[in-house]
Design an enzyme around this catalytic site. Structure first.
Site, PDB file in Angstrom:
ATOM      1  N   GLY A  12       0.785  -1.233   0.000  1.00 25.99           N
ATOM      2  CA  GLY A  12       0.000   0.000   0.000  1.00 25.99           C
ATOM      3  C   GLY A  12       0.812   1.277   0.000  1.00 25.99           C
ATOM      4  O   GLY A  12       0.366   2.304   0.537  1.00 25.99           O
ATOM      5  N   THR A  13       1.998   1.271  -0.613  1.00 24.33           N
ATOM      6  CA  THR A  13       2.800   2.497  -0.635  1.00 24.33           C
ATOM      7  C   THR A  13       2.144   3.582  -1.483  1.00 24.33           C
ATOM      8  O   THR A  13       2.230   4.770  -1.138  1.00 24.33           O
ATOM      9  CB  THR A  13       4.220   2.219  -1.152  1.00 24.33           C
ATOM     10  OG1 THR A  13       4.152   1.620  -2.447  1.00 24.33           O
ATOM     11  CG2 THR A  13       4.976   1.302  -0.208  1.00 24.33           C
ATOM     12  N   ASN A  14       1.482   3.190  -2.564  1.00 24.39           N
ATOM     13  CA  ASN A  14       0.783   4.199  -3.362  1.00 24.39           C
ATOM     14  C   ASN A  14      -0.465   4.703  -2.649  1.00 24.39           C
ATOM     15  O   ASN A  14      -0.841   5.871  -2.776  1.00 24.39           O
ATOM     16  CB  ASN A  14       0.432   3.631  -4.746  1.00 24.39           C
ATOM     17  CG  ASN A  14       1.610   3.685  -5.702  1.00 24.39           C
ATOM     18  OD1 ASN A  14       2.188   4.742  -5.921  1.00 24.39           O
ATOM     19  ND2 ASN A  14       1.981   2.538  -6.247  1.00 24.39           N
ATOM     20  N   MET A  91      -3.891  -6.854  -7.474  1.00 27.61           N
ATOM     21  CA  MET A  91      -3.420  -7.975  -8.274  1.00 27.61           C
ATOM     22  C   MET A  91      -4.545  -8.913  -8.705  1.00 27.61           C
ATOM     23  O   MET A  91      -4.414 -10.138  -8.651  1.00 27.61           O
ATOM     24  CB  MET A  91      -2.345  -8.746  -7.504  1.00 27.61           C
ATOM     25  CG  MET A  91      -1.222  -7.874  -6.982  1.00 27.61           C
ATOM     26  SD  MET A  91      -0.418  -6.885  -8.282  1.00 27.61           S
ATOM     27  CE  MET A  91       0.552  -8.145  -9.068  1.00 27.61           C
ATOM     28  N   ILE A  93      -7.155  -9.375 -12.062  1.00 30.60           N
ATOM     29  CA  ILE A  93      -7.550  -8.912 -13.389  1.00 30.60           C
ATOM     30  C   ILE A  93      -9.063  -8.719 -13.396  1.00 30.60           C
ATOM     31  O   ILE A  93      -9.827  -9.645 -13.071  1.00 30.60           O
ATOM     32  CB  ILE A  93      -7.146  -9.924 -14.478  1.00 30.60           C
ATOM     33  CG1 ILE A  93      -5.617 -10.119 -14.482  1.00 30.60           C
ATOM     34  CG2 ILE A  93      -7.614  -9.442 -15.846  1.00 30.60           C
ATOM     35  CD1 ILE A  93      -4.829  -8.871 -14.770  1.00 30.60           C
ATOM     36  N   LEU A  94      -9.498  -7.521 -13.776  1.00 27.71           N
ATOM     37  CA  LEU A  94     -10.919  -7.186 -13.742  1.00 27.71           C
ATOM     38  C   LEU A  94     -11.539  -7.321 -15.132  1.00 27.71           C
ATOM     39  O   LEU A  94     -10.907  -7.013 -16.145  1.00 27.71           O
ATOM     40  CB  LEU A  94     -11.084  -5.760 -13.217  1.00 27.71           C
ATOM     41  CG  LEU A  94     -10.582  -5.556 -11.777  1.00 27.71           C
ATOM     42  CD1 LEU A  94     -10.530  -4.083 -11.432  1.00 27.71           C
ATOM     43  CD2 LEU A  94     -11.463  -6.317 -10.785  1.00 27.71           C
ATOM     44  N   ASN A 108      -5.242   3.411 -12.910  1.00 27.41           N
ATOM     45  CA  ASN A 108      -4.252   2.444 -12.446  1.00 27.41           C
ATOM     46  C   ASN A 108      -2.862   3.068 -12.531  1.00 27.41           C
ATOM     47  O   ASN A 108      -2.594   3.895 -13.403  1.00 27.41           O
ATOM     48  CB  ASN A 108      -4.308   1.189 -13.331  1.00 27.41           C
ATOM     49  CG  ASN A 108      -3.283   0.141 -12.916  1.00 27.41           C
ATOM     50  OD1 ASN A 108      -3.252  -0.281 -11.767  1.00 27.41           O
ATOM     51  ND2 ASN A 108      -2.435  -0.267 -13.847  1.00 27.41           N
ATOM     52  N   HIS A 110       1.033   2.051 -13.145  1.00 32.27           N
ATOM     53  CA  HIS A 110       1.849   0.946 -13.680  1.00 32.27           C
ATOM     54  C   HIS A 110       3.317   1.359 -13.658  1.00 32.27           C
ATOM     55  O   HIS A 110       3.660   2.481 -14.056  1.00 32.27           O
ATOM     56  CB  HIS A 110       1.432   0.604 -15.111  1.00 32.27           C
ATOM     57  CG  HIS A 110       2.163  -0.570 -15.674  1.00 32.27           C
ATOM     58  ND1 HIS A 110       1.871  -1.862 -15.312  1.00 32.27           N
ATOM     59  CD2 HIS A 110       3.203  -0.642 -16.542  1.00 32.27           C
ATOM     60  CE1 HIS A 110       2.690  -2.691 -15.946  1.00 32.27           C
ATOM     61  NE2 HIS A 110       3.510  -1.976 -16.699  1.00 32.27           N
TER      62      HIS A 110
END
Length: 208
Positions: A12-14, A91, A93-94, A108, A110
């Site tokens: 959870g750093t972002n 992590m 895939i939606l 998102n 990346h």
């Protein structure tokens, strides 16, 4: 008040970068309404609790199939009436159904300069491994809108990071986070919150 939902699977750093940007006033008139994870041991949950943010654990294996999992996730997020959903190291895939349920409201982060080292199979350290194996001198991070194709949505903002000769996957990952990800994710949220961008022909354009 602009309401944000953050989906995360790990450290959870972002998420922390968003929290800090709200707390220090860089992101104004916004709050994180909920943090959702598919991992009950995700440290992101502690980060949220430390800041009195509601959390929700929705695990894929708790459902008979992936569709039922997504239905539960969609229902929960719709209930929160969010203005923006941020995938911050999520992590899972939606599906197209999920994306279309929140069209142009999902972004998102990346860890590469899309389209390089993006798409299926490129996540986490695998991205930085690919960069080093190719001998790239520049890498970076990208914030983009989410579409049904992995890492293929309109690019909102990118930031380059130099690759050092003695880099490992781990040192490069850390520097990309520090020099790019933690800066451009809050900036992208600000652009959306303040209606400073629009999508034209699948390209993000700044509004003066």
């Amino acid at each position: 008040m602009f309401k944000i939902g953050v989906l995360v699977s790990g450290n959870g750093t972002n998420l922390q970068a968003i929290i800090d940007s709200i707390n220090n006033g860089f992101i104004k008139n916004a709050r994180i309404e909920t943090v959702v994870t598919n991992k009950e041991d995700a440290f992101a949950l502690q980060r949220a609790k430390n800041n009195n943010i509601e959390t929700k654990i929705i695990k894929v294996k708790s459902f008979e199939n992936k569709q039922l999992y997504e239905d539960a996730l969609i229902d929960y997020l719709k209930e929160k009436e969010l203005d923006l959903i941020v995938l911050a190291g999520f992590m899972v895939i939606l599906s197209e159904k999920f994306v279309n349920s929140f069209k142009n409201k999902i972004i998102n982060i990346h860890p590469s300069l899309i389209p390089a080292f993006s798409g299926e199979g490129y996540y986490g350290l695998k991205v930085h491994e690919g960069v080093l194996k190719r001998g790239c001198k520049i890498t970076g991070a990208t914030v983009h809108f989410v579409t049904e194709e992995a890492d293929d949505g309109p690019i909102i903002i990118q930031k380059a990071v130099s690759v050092k000769d003695d880099d490992t996957e781990e040192t490069l990952q850390q520097r990309v986070m520090e020099e790019a990800e933690w800066l451009i994710l809050p900036e992208a949220i600000n652009l959306i919150l303040n209606k400073k961008i629009k999508i034209v022909d699948n390209i993000v354009r700044r509004i003066c």
